[in-house]
Design an enzyme around this catalytic site. Structure first.
Site, PDB file in Angstrom:
ATOM      1  N   ASP A 177       0.864  -1.171   0.000  1.00 17.03           N
ATOM      2  CA  ASP A 177       0.000   0.000   0.000  1.00 17.03           C
ATOM      3  C   ASP A 177       0.901   1.222   0.000  1.00 17.03           C
ATOM      4  OD1 ASP A 177      -2.151  -1.639   0.155  1.00 17.03           O
ATOM      5  OD2 ASP A 177      -2.732  -1.123   2.199  1.00 17.03           O
ATOM      6  N   ASP A 179       0.525   3.932   1.555  1.00 16.32           N
ATOM      7  CA  ASP A 179       0.530   4.705   2.799  1.00 16.32           C
ATOM      8  C   ASP A 179       1.149   3.949   3.976  1.00 16.32           C
ATOM      9  OD1 ASP A 179      -1.396   2.781   3.042  1.00 16.32           O
ATOM     10  OD2 ASP A 179      -3.085   4.150   3.214  1.00 16.32           O
ATOM     11  N   TRP A 239     -13.749  -1.231  -2.697  1.00 14.69           N
ATOM     12  CA  TRP A 239     -12.894  -1.508  -1.540  1.00 14.69           C
ATOM     13  C   TRP A 239     -13.170  -2.879  -0.910  1.00 14.69           C
ATOM     14  CZ3 TRP A 239     -13.800  -2.737   3.502  1.00 14.69           C
ATOM     15  CH2 TRP A 239     -12.681  -2.721   4.350  1.00 14.69           C
ATOM     16  N   GLU A 242     -10.129  -8.298  -1.614  1.00 14.20           N
ATOM     17  CA  GLU A 242      -9.193  -8.943  -2.560  1.00 14.20           C
ATOM     18  C   GLU A 242      -8.003  -9.563  -1.832  1.00 14.20           C
ATOM     19  OE1 GLU A 242      -9.579  -5.750  -2.219  1.00 14.20           O
ATOM     20  OE2 GLU A 242      -7.541  -5.033  -1.892  1.00 14.20           O
ATOM     21  N   HIS A 272      -5.606   9.032   6.704  1.00 12.88           N
ATOM     22  CA  HIS A 272      -6.299   9.722   5.605  1.00 12.88           C
ATOM     23  C   HIS A 272      -7.752   9.288   5.568  1.00 12.88           C
ATOM     24  CE1 HIS A 272      -6.358   5.998   3.173  1.00 12.88           C
ATOM     25  NE2 HIS A 272      -5.245   5.758   3.803  1.00 12.88           N
ATOM     26  N   ARG A 274     -11.067   7.869   3.644  1.00 12.90           N
ATOM     27  CA  ARG A 274     -11.190   6.818   2.624  1.00 12.90           C
ATOM     28  C   ARG A 274     -11.279   7.445   1.226  1.00 12.90           C
ATOM     29  NH1 ARG A 274     -15.029   1.791   3.579  1.00 12.90           N
ATOM     30  NH2 ARG A 274     -13.263   1.200   4.829  1.00 12.90           N
TER      31      ARG A 274
HETATM   32  C1  NGS Z   1     -11.252  -6.367   6.057  1.00 17.98           C
HETATM   33  C2  NGS Z   1     -11.306  -6.381   4.550  1.00 17.98           C
HETATM   34  C3  NGS Z   1      -9.913  -6.413   3.976  1.00 17.98           C
HETATM   35  C4  NGS Z   1      -9.122  -5.226   4.519  1.00 17.98           C
HETATM   36  C5  NGS Z   1      -9.142  -5.249   6.036  1.00 17.98           C
HETATM   37  C6  NGS Z   1      -8.441  -4.056   6.643  1.00 17.98           C
HETATM   38  O1  NGS Z   1     -12.532  -6.262   6.590  1.00 17.98           O
HETATM   39  O2  NGS Z   1      -9.976  -6.355   2.571  1.00 17.98           O
HETATM   40  O3  NGS Z   1     -10.494  -5.245   6.497  1.00 17.98           O
HETATM   41  O4  NGS Z   1      -8.960  -2.919   6.082  1.00 17.98           O
HETATM   42  N1  NGS Z   1     -12.057  -7.572   4.123  1.00 17.98           N
HETATM   43  C7  NGS Z   1     -13.351  -7.506   3.745  1.00 17.98           C
HETATM   44  O5  NGS Z   1     -13.973  -6.481   3.695  1.00 17.98           O
HETATM   45  C8  NGS Z   1     -13.975  -8.810   3.351  1.00 17.98           C
HETATM   46  S1  NGS Z   1      -8.434  -1.512   6.450  1.00 17.98           S
HETATM   47  O6  NGS Z   1      -8.761  -1.258   7.847  1.00 17.98           O
HETATM   48  O7  NGS Z   1      -6.971  -1.517   6.273  1.00 17.98           O
HETATM   49  O8  NGS Z   1      -9.050  -0.539   5.549  1.00 17.98           O
HETATM   50  O9  NGS Z   1      -7.792  -5.254   4.065  1.00 17.98           O
END
Ligand code: NGS
Length: 329
Positions: A177, A179, A239, A242, A272, A274
């Site tokens: 990523d 960031d 988002w 994946e 940041h 979204r």
């Molecule tokens: C999960 C997501 C992932 C994501 C992780 C952290 O819930 O893709 O959060 O996200 N999985 C699903 O939604 C099925 S974050 O807090 O970094 O934006 O990587």
């Protein structure tokens, strides 16, 4: 009397044999016990290299020839690592210093001059309009990757695997990523015996994994590991999910995740809001429940995109591609 003596010496020999068998048995047990708990290996390994899993990517002869110079392969533990680092996103950073780094070749390519790196690492950053984040990333990461003595190139691009391979025979792919910055340079951005999850202790998750199967942030896969899972999925739009799909692919192909410990794996994220135009994908949960069926036909073998532009500057190569639109639009 002679008979008694004969019996005694027979008994004596039998006892000696029994003791020898017991000693042998005990040594075998102790050996396997130590091996199981990795104590034999630890005793022989210097402290710093305990954290760095060796890689099986290429085989490692002692020396290599580069032009007319004979160089050693780089050591498993690079000598100039600093350990914990100071990383700060509160002040803007200037890239002029790194721009002047004459050891960086156009396109953000580098290889150490003092030794030959075992791996050729393409660092791939999927990137959308995050100039400020990219600046921090380049500012912090180039010096770290150079101290790690990697032969690397930086690609700002969505379809990184294919495009990077067009210009160099990379055998390791680090996906990061834009960031996220590691705060310990012992977290080496290379490939390991098993797919590696490098961002295991992010500040935003309280320096721990948000869940055990988490494979997002920064990860590395050797070419072989990447091909085994048919690459990354192409049918996730918007988002989320994946990275979970990639995790599923790896486990369905019998691989496990290798990770640094939580001290070395610490990293900081630039705070940041979204991204606009990147709403949560409503299909993500159903997609990740079907990885087993979809992974064979969705991946490198179904990749379809056209390259719009290639731009190379001192610090990175940026490739803009057109990947089309989601099927339902
Ligand atoms: C999960 C997501 C992932 C994501 C992780 C952290 O819930 O893709 O959060 O996200 N999985 C699903 O939604 C099925 S974050 O807090 O970094 O934006 O990587």
């Amino acid at each position: 009397m002679a008979e008694l003596h004969g019996n005694f010496s027979l008994l004596h020999r039998a006892c000696t044999l029994l003791v020898a068998v017991c000693i042998l048995h005990l040594s075998v047990v102790i050996f396997f016990y130590l091996r199981t708990y990795n104590i034999v290996a630890r005793v022989q390994t210097p402290v710093a290299s305990q954290y760095i899993t060796t890689t099986s990517v290429p085989t490692t002869p002692e020396v290599a020839t580069e032009g007319n110079k004979t160089l050693q392969y780089c050591p498993n533990t690079p000598p100039k690592l600093e350990g914990p680092l100071y990383v700060d996103f509160s002040e803007p950073v200037k890239l002029e210093g790194i721009m002047k780094n004459t050891r960086l070749a156009l396109g953000g390519h580098f290889r150490p001059s003092e030794c030959v790196s075992e791996q050729k690492v393409a660092v791939i950053i999927p990137f959308r309009d995050r100039e400020q984040h990219l600046k921090y990333w380049l500012f912090y990461m180039h010096p770290i990757l150079q101290r790690q003595q990697l032969d690397y190139g930086v690609y700002i691009i969505e379809q990184g695997y294919m495009e990077a391979l067009k210009e160099y025979d990379y055998n390791c792919f680090v996906f990061s990523d834009v960031d996220l910055i590691p705060v310990d340079d012992r977290n080496i951005y290379k490939c390991y015996d098993q797919p590696r999850h490098l961002s295991v202790a992010m500040d935003k998750f309280g320096f721990r994994l948000p869940y055990n199967e988490y494979f997002g942030g920064v990860s590395s896969l050797s070419k072989e590991q990447y091909l085994k899972i048919n690459g990354f999925p192409n049918n996730y739009w918007g988002w989320g999910g994946e990275d979970d799909d990639v995790y599923n692919r790896l486990t369905f192909r019998g691989m496990s995740i290798s990770r640094p410990d939580h001290q070395i794996g610490r990293c900081k994220m630039i705070r940041h809001a979204r991204d606009k135009l990147n709403e949560p994908n409503p299909h993500r949960f159903s997609r990740i429940s079907q990885t087993k069926q979809t992974m064979e036909k969705d991946g490198i073998n179904s990749l379809s995109y056209s390259v719009m532009s290639w731009e190379k500057n001192r610090l990175y190569t940026k490739v803009v591609v057109d990947i089309g639109k989601p099927p339902h639009l």
